[in-house]
Design an enzyme around this catalytic site. Structure first.
Site, mmCIF file in Angstrom:
data_model
loop_
_atom_site.group_PDB
_atom_site.id
_atom_site.type_symbol
_atom_site.label_atom_id
_atom_site.label_comp_id
_atom_site.label_asym_id
_atom_site.label_seq_id
_atom_site.Cartn_x
_atom_site.Cartn_y
_atom_site.Cartn_z
ATOM 1 N N ASP A 34 -0.835 -3.214 0.406
ATOM 2 C CA ASP A 34 0.554 -3.685 0.300
ATOM 3 C C ASP A 34 1.527 -2.811 1.081
ATOM 4 O O ASP A 34 2.367 -3.309 1.815
ATOM 5 C CB ASP A 34 0.996 -3.903 -1.159
ATOM 6 N N GLY A 118 -2.587 3.137 -17.789
ATOM 7 C CA GLY A 118 -3.502 3.886 -16.921
ATOM 8 C C GLY A 118 -4.767 3.143 -16.559
ATOM 9 O O GLY A 118 -5.697 3.704 -16.009
ATOM 10 N N ALA A 119 -4.825 1.843 -16.871
ATOM 11 C CA ALA A 119 -6.038 1.080 -16.550
ATOM 12 C C ALA A 119 -5.917 0.360 -15.205
ATOM 13 O O ALA A 119 -6.790 -0.396 -14.822
ATOM 14 C CB ALA A 119 -6.329 0.071 -17.661
ATOM 15 N N SER A 124 3.670 -0.329 -15.816
ATOM 16 C CA SER A 124 5.028 0.063 -15.405
ATOM 17 C C SER A 124 5.753 -1.111 -14.740
ATOM 18 O O SER A 124 6.930 -1.349 -15.002
ATOM 19 C CB SER A 124 5.001 1.283 -14.474
ATOM 20 N N ASP A 168 2.749 -5.221 -7.424
ATOM 21 C CA ASP A 168 2.684 -5.248 -8.892
ATOM 22 C C ASP A 168 3.864 -5.999 -9.493
ATOM 23 O O ASP A 168 3.716 -6.845 -10.376
ATOM 24 C CB ASP A 168 2.651 -3.821 -9.449
ATOM 25 N N TYR A 218 -1.981 9.527 -4.075
ATOM 26 C CA TYR A 218 -1.494 8.193 -3.664
ATOM 27 C C TYR A 218 -0.548 8.313 -2.464
ATOM 28 O O TYR A 218 -0.694 7.623 -1.458
ATOM 29 C CB TYR A 218 -0.762 7.538 -4.848
#
Length: 375
Positions: A34, A118-119, A124, A168, A218
């Site tokens: 992305d 966290g999966a 978020s 997301d 990241y």
């Protein structure tokens, strides 16, 4: 969850709240593409965030995170940024709406979620989308859905320290039951693809290995991609070919070369999967998922031992496709499993993982669902 949130709201602030929800997401394929201007292929899931909200006529927000049992109170000016990291998401959304000319005031709110934290399912983004959608609705700001997704993304960038792409938040706002969405992250053009694989299940195995993305590798991966794009004379890696990459190999570091090789390959895999889905060819979809996993593990180096182990177990059990999902460094694998192999795969994965790591992975069956909405 709705009942739980309403009940707590009534206890803390009294009656009269309106409920809003936004989902988490899965991404079938197209990981770390992305922010490279490429394609992604997400869908909203039947798990997410539910918030009860009531305007309070002041210039203060009073928020309560039900899952954490924590409260926060803050104003709506830049200097009012709250101390609690979860409250920064809500505060950031308020600020980003204001920057776009939205006139908003204070409100009372309680929220809870059943997106596993966290999966790699973007709890978020679900939180940001819930508040962006709700405040736009309650204050009649007239902001379109694209801009709501960008508000969530800008919140991450400006208030939470994660330099994320748009996927997301887009999936959370635009989700549609029974459909995946192919999104072109450069032009923001998108198309819905019906996703109802007869004879297969989509299931997540959560390694329960957690990772914090802030200050993590990241942002380093993103920097690698930007350096290679620059050498190629492009803004993004999108559209670059393997031949072009080979031609500049001696001008970039070995690490940057590997990162770019993964991204260029992943762009092609997303398009292959779209084509395969239109033909109902789930074998090809599965093959590309495995290729993505090992690309993320060896070239992009965002996997971890536990996730590689789960992908290997999937392959041994004859699972059609399996790969790490999300930013990496822990979280889930997403698995495309034939119905008749499902029970054996889940039992084997639990048993082998437990024997090696001392705990079982959590299992989440995935149902593709609708995006942000007023309940």
């Amino acid at each position: 969850m709705k009942e739980k949130v309403s009940k707590k709201f009534n206890e803390l602030y009294g009656e009269g709240a309106i409920l809003f929800a936004s989902p988490g997401r899965i991404n079938l394929i197209g990981e770390h593409t992305d922010y490279n201007g490429g394609f992604v292929f997400p869908g909203a899931v039947d798990k997410g965030i539910v918030a009860a909200i009531r305007l309070n006529g002041t210039d203060k927000v009073r928020a309560y995170a039900l899952d954490l049992g924590e409260s926060s109170e803050f104003g709506l000016n830049e200097a009012d940024k709250p101390a609690e990291s979860w409250a920064c998401y809500i505060f950031g959304v308020c600020r980003e709406i204001q920057k776009r000319g939205g006139k908003i005031g204070g409100f009372d709110t309680v929220f809870a979620g059943d997106v596993p934290l966290g999966a790699g399912m973007s709890s978020s983004a679900a939180l940001e989308s819930t508040y962006a959608f709700a405040l736009n609705d309650l204050y009649n700001c007239g902001i379109d859905k694209f801009e709501l997704a960008k508000i969530g993304q800008s919140t991450e960038h400006n208030y939470c320290g994660v330099n994320c792409g748009i996927m997301d938040q887009f999936a959370s706002v635009f989700g549609k039951k029974g459909n995946l969405i192919r999104l072109d992250c450069r032009s923001l053009e998108y198309a819905y693809f019906p996703f109802d694989p007869k004879g297969y299940k989509l299931v997540l195995l959560d390694s329960r290995v957690k990772h914090e993305l802030v200050g993590s590798p990241y942002n380093d991966r993103r920097a690698s991609c930007e350096r290679v794009a620059k050498v190629l004379g492009q803004e993004f890696l999108r559209g670059a070919t393997m031949e072009q990459l080979e031609a500049v190999k001696d001008r970039i570091s070995e690490e940057d070369y590997k990162r770019a090789r993964y991204v260029i390959g992943e762009e092609k895999r997303v398009l292959d999967v779209c084509e395969a889905l239109e033909k109902g060819d789930y074998e090809t979809v599965g093959k590309r998922m495995y290729e993505t996993h090992w690309g993320m593990s060896k070239d992009y180096e965002v996997s971890c031992e536990e996730l590689d182990f789960l992908a290997e177990v999937a392959e041994e059990c004859g699972v059609t496709g399996s790969r790490i999902m999300g930013g990496g460094f822990g979280g889930c694998t997403i698995n495309l499993v034939k119905d008749e192999l499902y029970d054996n795969f889940i039992a084997t994965a639990k048993e082998k993982f437990n024997a090696k790591y001392g705990h079982e992975p959590k299992v989440y069956d995935v149902v593709i669902s609708d995006g942000s909405r007023r309940l």
